[in-house]
Design an enzyme around this catalytic site. Sequence first.
Site, PDB file in Angstrom:
ATOM      1  N   SER A 198       0.824  -1.202   0.000  1.00  0.00           N
ATOM      2  CA  SER A 198       0.000   0.000   0.000  1.00  0.00           C
ATOM      3  C   SER A 198       0.864   1.259   0.000  1.00  0.00           C
ATOM      4  O   SER A 198       0.715   2.123  -0.857  1.00  0.00           O
ATOM      5  CB  SER A 198      -0.913  -0.048   1.233  1.00  0.00           C
ATOM      6  OG  SER A 198      -1.595   1.136   1.384  1.00  0.00           O
ATOM      7  N   ASN A 239      -4.425 -10.993   2.439  1.00  0.00           N
ATOM      8  CA  ASN A 239      -3.688 -10.959   3.700  1.00  0.00           C
ATOM      9  C   ASN A 239      -3.681  -9.573   4.349  1.00  0.00           C
ATOM     10  O   ASN A 239      -3.559  -9.474   5.569  1.00  0.00           O
ATOM     11  CB  ASN A 239      -2.240 -11.418   3.435  1.00  0.00           C
ATOM     12  CG  ASN A 239      -1.319 -11.085   4.577  1.00  0.00           C
ATOM     13  OD1 ASN A 239      -1.288 -11.793   5.589  1.00  0.00           O
ATOM     14  ND2 ASN A 239      -0.571  -9.989   4.471  1.00  0.00           N
ATOM     15  N   TYR A 253     -12.184  -5.143  14.719  1.00  0.00           N
ATOM     16  CA  TYR A 253     -11.336  -6.191  14.116  1.00  0.00           C
ATOM     17  C   TYR A 253     -12.032  -7.554  14.176  1.00  0.00           C
ATOM     18  O   TYR A 253     -12.065  -8.299  13.185  1.00  0.00           O
ATOM     19  CB  TYR A 253     -10.013  -6.208  14.880  1.00  0.00           C
ATOM     20  CG  TYR A 253      -8.959  -7.148  14.351  1.00  0.00           C
ATOM     21  CD1 TYR A 253      -8.230  -6.847  13.191  1.00  0.00           C
ATOM     22  CD2 TYR A 253      -8.639  -8.324  15.035  1.00  0.00           C
ATOM     23  CE1 TYR A 253      -7.225  -7.702  12.737  1.00  0.00           C
ATOM     24  CE2 TYR A 253      -7.639  -9.173  14.586  1.00  0.00           C
ATOM     25  CZ  TYR A 253      -6.938  -8.860  13.426  1.00  0.00           C
ATOM     26  OH  TYR A 253      -5.946  -9.707  12.989  1.00  0.00           O
ATOM     27  N   ILE A 264       1.005 -14.158  16.177  1.00  0.00           N
ATOM     28  CA  ILE A 264       2.153 -14.390  15.291  1.00  0.00           C
ATOM     29  C   ILE A 264       3.127 -13.224  15.441  1.00  0.00           C
ATOM     30  O   ILE A 264       2.719 -12.053  15.493  1.00  0.00           O
ATOM     31  CB  ILE A 264       1.685 -14.499  13.812  1.00  0.00           C
ATOM     32  CG1 ILE A 264       0.566 -15.557  13.653  1.00  0.00           C
ATOM     33  CG2 ILE A 264       2.870 -14.807  12.894  1.00  0.00           C
ATOM     34  CD1 ILE A 264       0.938 -16.985  13.990  1.00  0.00           C
TER      35      ILE A 264
HETATM   36  P1  NAD Z   1       1.513  -6.474   9.487  1.00  0.00           P
HETATM   37  O1  NAD Z   1       0.961  -5.218  10.040  1.00  0.00           O
HETATM   38  O2  NAD Z   1       2.931  -6.844   9.785  1.00  0.00           O
HETATM   39  O3  NAD Z   1       1.316  -6.541   7.911  1.00  0.00           O
HETATM   40  C1  NAD Z   1       0.107  -6.159   7.297  1.00  0.00           C
HETATM   41  C2  NAD Z   1       0.427  -5.744   5.882  1.00  0.00           C
HETATM   42  O4  NAD Z   1      -0.785  -5.307   5.260  1.00  0.00           O
HETATM   43  C3  NAD Z   1       1.410  -4.573   5.829  1.00  0.00           C
HETATM   44  O5  NAD Z   1       2.377  -4.818   4.855  1.00  0.00           O
HETATM   45  C4  NAD Z   1       0.520  -3.400   5.450  1.00  0.00           C
HETATM   46  O6  NAD Z   1       1.184  -2.371   4.741  1.00  0.00           O
HETATM   47  C5  NAD Z   1      -0.505  -4.092   4.568  1.00  0.00           C
HETATM   48  N1  NAD Z   1      -1.719  -3.305   4.399  1.00  0.00           N
HETATM   49  C6  NAD Z   1      -2.466  -2.708   5.375  1.00  0.00           C
HETATM   50  N2  NAD Z   1      -3.490  -2.055   4.821  1.00  0.00           N
HETATM   51  C7  NAD Z   1      -3.410  -2.254   3.476  1.00  0.00           C
HETATM   52  C8  NAD Z   1      -4.187  -1.834   2.367  1.00  0.00           C
HETATM   53  N3  NAD Z   1      -5.267  -1.057   2.534  1.00  0.00           N
HETATM   54  N4  NAD Z   1      -3.821  -2.227   1.125  1.00  0.00           N
HETATM   55  C9  NAD Z   1      -2.724  -3.015   0.938  1.00  0.00           C
HETATM   56  N5  NAD Z   1      -1.933  -3.428   1.952  1.00  0.00           N
HETATM   57  C10 NAD Z   1      -2.285  -3.042   3.205  1.00  0.00           C
HETATM   58  O7  NAD Z   1       0.520  -7.618   9.963  1.00  0.00           O
HETATM   59  P2  NAD Z   1       0.638  -9.223   9.993  1.00  0.00           P
HETATM   60  O8  NAD Z   1       0.749  -9.618  11.409  1.00  0.00           O
HETATM   61  O9  NAD Z   1       1.623  -9.704   8.996  1.00  0.00           O
HETATM   62  O10 NAD Z   1      -0.844  -9.577   9.536  1.00  0.00           O
HETATM   63  C11 NAD Z   1      -1.193 -10.112   8.266  1.00  0.00           C
HETATM   64  C12 NAD Z   1      -2.628 -10.591   8.330  1.00  0.00           C
HETATM   65  O11 NAD Z   1      -2.745 -11.611   9.341  1.00  0.00           O
HETATM   66  C13 NAD Z   1      -3.638  -9.492   8.719  1.00  0.00           C
HETATM   67  O12 NAD Z   1      -4.821  -9.662   8.003  1.00  0.00           O
HETATM   68  C14 NAD Z   1      -3.863  -9.762  10.196  1.00  0.00           C
HETATM   69  O13 NAD Z   1      -5.103  -9.288  10.618  1.00  0.00           O
HETATM   70  C15 NAD Z   1      -3.770 -11.264  10.251  1.00  0.00           C
HETATM   71  N6  NAD Z   1      -3.440 -11.782  11.583  1.00  0.00           N
HETATM   72  C16 NAD Z   1      -2.281 -11.462  12.213  1.00  0.00           C
HETATM   73  C17 NAD Z   1      -2.022 -11.961  13.490  1.00  0.00           C
HETATM   74  C18 NAD Z   1      -0.765 -11.654  14.262  1.00  0.00           C
HETATM   75  O14 NAD Z   1      -0.676 -12.011  15.447  1.00  0.00           O
HETATM   76  N7  NAD Z   1       0.241 -11.048  13.676  1.00  0.00           N
HETATM   77  C19 NAD Z   1      -2.975 -12.789  14.108  1.00  0.00           C
HETATM   78  C20 NAD Z   1      -4.150 -13.097  13.442  1.00  0.00           C
HETATM   79  C21 NAD Z   1      -4.368 -12.591  12.165  1.00  0.00           C
END
Ligand code: NAD
Length: 248
Positions: free
Chosen positions: A38, A92, A157, A190
């Site tokens: 993004s 994702n 969320y 994670i």
């Molecule tokens: P993160 O914040 O490290 O990465 C999220 C990515 O999404 C980033 O690169 C960000 O720039 C991108 N992003 C955000 N809004 C965007 C948009 N409008 N368009 C394009 N890209 C966009 O998070 P993460 O921990 O890697 O999470 C990835 C996915 O896994 C998410 O959907 C999150 O909700 C889910 N998740 C994460 C966890 C955790 O503990 N980390 C747990 C459950 C679910």
Amino acid sequence: MGNLEGTVAVVTGAGRGIGRAVAEELGASGARVVVNYSNSKGPAEEVVSSLSKNGSENAVAVQADVSDPEQAARLIEETIERFGRIDILVNNAGITIDKTMKKLTTEEWDKVVQVDLNSCYYTVKAALPHFTEQQSGTVINMSSFVGEAGNFGQTNYAAAKAGLIGFTKSAALELARYNVTVNAICPGFIETDMFGAVPENVKDRIRARIPLGRIGEPTDIARTVRFLAEDGGYITGQTISVNGGVYM
Ligand code: NAD
């Protein structure tokens, strides 16, 4: 090289965290990967270089805010222009704005639902004509155990991630006739930037709650995505928990 030779994958929000690990895992299996970002071009370009070995063009970074329907559609169109098809779509991208409802504003509610839920409809809708023409496709939506269990301070969320599970099942029903599978993954805690925002003392309490005794790694999720993409042809409409047992 693995089983995904000749396929094309789009991973949204793939510049870091889980998305990056997914892009690398699918690339390692032979897929050509569209690394969506993004705002931060640099990290996305790094992922592309790590995937493009020996000068071969196996990956490309494409900027698009997937919470905007036109940009999400453009992401899919650029994928088709560049690689001619789309086989795997990993929704994702996600954000959190954590506050109790007492403090949460309507704008903060809307923003999280827009990025975490509505974006998935936008990308799948845009990919649909290509999936139906190809008579194949794999969609994987990144939900969360919070969408199943709920969580204090995360009404926005949790609602978005629970919505993704309902979307996944309904889309699976609609798209099965085109040989398209749609599944959701529910990660637990994670180790990424998203989790990094949690204070250290809270992290200790979280660790104590996880039966397997550790915070998950992005690769734990990426390997599940790879399994679904490589071998999950008879799996659809499912919600797969990868959470160390934190929610059963
Ligand atoms: P993160 O914040 O490290 O990465 C999220 C990515 O999404 C980033 O690169 C960000 O720039 C991108 N992003 C955000 N809004 C965007 C948009 N409008 N368009 C394009 N890209 C966009 O998070 P993460 O921990 O890697 O999470 C990835 C996915 O896994 C998410 O959907 C999150 O909700 C889910 N998740 C994460 C966890 C955790 O503990 N980390 C747990 C459950 C679910």
